[in-house]
Design an enzyme around this catalytic site. Sequence first.
Site, PDB file in Angstrom:
ATOM      1  N   GLU A   1      48.414  23.547  71.535  1.00 30.68           N
ATOM      2  CA  GLU A   1      47.143  23.182  70.901  1.00 30.68           C
ATOM      3  C   GLU A   1      47.288  22.859  69.417  1.00 30.68           C
ATOM      4  OE1 GLU A   1      44.099  26.153  71.358  1.00 30.68           O
ATOM      5  OE2 GLU A   1      42.758  25.158  69.952  1.00 30.68           O
TER       6      GLU A   1
ATOM      7  N   ASP B   1      45.293  32.391  65.745  1.00 30.39           N
ATOM      8  CA  ASP B   1      45.038  31.620  66.953  1.00 30.39           C
ATOM      9  C   ASP B   1      46.145  30.593  67.184  1.00 30.39           C
ATOM     10  OD1 ASP B   1      43.900  30.390  69.110  1.00 30.39           O
ATOM     11  OD2 ASP B   1      42.182  29.550  68.044  1.00 30.39           O
TER      12      ASP B   1
ATOM     13  N   GLU C   1      33.564  33.746  70.562  1.00 30.56           N
ATOM     14  CA  GLU C   1      33.163  32.342  70.477  1.00 30.56           C
ATOM     15  C   GLU C   1      31.989  32.052  71.407  1.00 30.56           C
ATOM     16  OE1 GLU C   1      36.986  30.398  71.170  1.00 30.56           O
ATOM     17  OE2 GLU C   1      37.420  30.472  69.026  1.00 30.56           O
TER      18      GLU C   1
HETATM   19  C1  GCU Z   1      41.129  28.674  70.659  1.00 28.16           C
HETATM   20  C2  GCU Z   1      40.860  27.393  71.362  1.00 28.16           C
HETATM   21  C3  GCU Z   1      39.711  27.481  72.304  1.00 28.16           C
HETATM   22  C4  GCU Z   1      39.880  28.690  73.225  1.00 28.16           C
HETATM   23  C5  GCU Z   1      40.132  29.934  72.396  1.00 28.16           C
HETATM   24  C6  GCU Z   1      40.477  31.140  73.231  1.00 28.16           C
HETATM   25  O1  GCU Z   1      40.121  28.944  69.748  1.00 28.16           O
HETATM   26  O2  GCU Z   1      40.616  26.375  70.426  1.00 28.16           O
HETATM   27  O3  GCU Z   1      39.647  26.294  73.037  1.00 28.16           O
HETATM   28  O4  GCU Z   1      38.792  28.862  74.037  1.00 28.16           O
HETATM   29  O5  GCU Z   1      41.213  29.726  71.564  1.00 28.16           O
HETATM   30  O6  GCU Z   1      41.629  31.526  73.226  1.00 28.16           O
HETATM   31  O7  GCU Z   1      39.618  31.735  73.868  1.00 28.16           O
END
Ligand code: GCU
Length: 616
Positions: A349, A321, A242
Amino acid sequence: MHHHFRYWLPFLPEGVPAELTTPAEVARFELAQALPRIAPEVTVDIILDEAMDEAFRIQRADDAVIITGGQRGVLYGAYRLMMNLAAGEKLPRSHFQQPRYALRMVNNWDNADGDIERGYSGRSLMFEGGRFDYDPVCLCDLARLMASVGLNVLCINNVNVRNPAHRLIEDWLPELAEVAAIFRPFGVKLMVSIDYAQPMRHGIDTADPLDERVQTWWNEQCRVVYAAIPDLAGFLVKADSEHRPGPFTYGRNHAEGANMLARALQPHGGKLVWRCFVYNCQQDWRDQVTDRPMAAYQHYVYLDGQFDDNVILQVKNGPFDFQVREPVSPTLLAMPKTNLAIEWQLAQEYTGHQIDIYAMMGMWQEVMADLGSDRIMAMAAVSNLGRDACIFGHPFAAVNMFGYGLLSWHPEFADPEGIARLWAKLTYGLEQADEDALVQILLESRSAYEKYTAPLGVCWMVTPHTHYGPSPDGYEYQTWGTYHRASRDAVGIDRTASGTGYAEQYPSELRNRYSSLETCPDNLLLWFHRLRYDYVMRDGRTLIQRIYDDHFEGCEWVEAAEQKLAALPLPEADKALVMERISRQKKNAREWRDVINSFFYRFSGVEDAKGRKLYL
Ligand code: GCU
């Protein structure tokens, strides 16, 4: 910590004084204040046997108890004993315990600005305004809560290392050392999330793990860090995930990337915990070949055996996730020559933001059964803690931290009902019928949430970004690899050999179970299969009717739970929070029900067989 919430340790009203520096001293202090309240007739002796380390033995002859163990062992034994006595459990004459997993970690996702990523119980307990800002008494109470259930590592900052949290292992070492000193008497070591590209903040124009300048920078940095905090547990890293930097930028694989850091930590006894949450977050939704849950396996399994001994790969429990229901991650079953940690998310979440009641024990039990207990050597959980009056947001969310501790100490303690009951007894000490009602609500809560949200393992019908509330197409045409592909006739993705092939990543038993419609559990049907709305389920209902029924039933459960909770004699502060939250849960569950049912009704045109209202 806020005085009316003592969580599962109400028999410890006094905070542990800052002068106490060893776990054995803490153990003696805690016993001295607890015993008069819970078992005045009992006397306890503590005998240190350093070789026993984290293990302990409790021997009891009538009212005289002896706890033997290493420093941490006697502390764990003392808390175990206090909880046994407070819950009125009968102690065996001799009782030995040792942890199954060496590292039992809590991962805070706290940012230096005080915000918590995916935090639903207020602001950070550690940081505010771009610097450390904490109440030492409160951190001490947190350390106590962790130690009471055997948790021994706290990673204090977000895996997404945002400015200026990279300074934790640079300019903020004195403050970090002070926080470490608060946790140390409780046997809790700190860990820090680092920025893979950190050397680039210091005039080095690369973060290539094979570049000598990068290696030298980390070696030197670790020397400095460990001079300040000799028992730091290590670093946690989110790389190439990400938009985080990582070794892929330099054409290196994740063994090369992780080993470089591991070698810098190794002389100091530090561990390198490397997250495997790596996937293409720039997918084209039209692409039906790429299948996001397959990514971790593809990036890591071929590297099995290439990671250094002090590297631990941290893999989320499911391959997506933290969805409400996922099968176990196949990566966890495919790397026998690598140290593995499973990562859970206590922060809810995708499961109700600590507004909705959602007890996780059932999930742990399922996943651990498929995993087999000797696949992993550590556990981690994204925390659900914050600065709110109730640090877990929802008073019942405390059961998830409590249970997670017991689970990671030893899965043999992860029996969902046992956890719920012990937590309820310690926290509230209710009459039997009330305790039964509460335990039942907790045990049913996950299945209820699952029913009123996205159906049968399809996942991702949640509002983008916030991840609370229904949005059936919210993630459908985006780049995140999160599709359900509902059409006029069918929904779900074929992930068997005839589809994306995801199921082929499993050993044969699980592969066969999930690939066959005969044996695939209902709650994962749409995860593994694409099915027509008129598909007939094992119980004779059509798929579409099952979707409608689940949504109505999930909502009815919340309505009934609200009534039951209204009748429970909880302490005032808890009761107010619980009632305020269940009324939001009810409103939100109805929204889920009507949005999701209408979504499928609009596509399929099929009426509810029971004539209930669906919306065009
Ligand atoms: C999910 C989450 C993010 C987090 C990511 C992770 O995608 O929405 O906020 O950073 O997990 O586990 O790194």
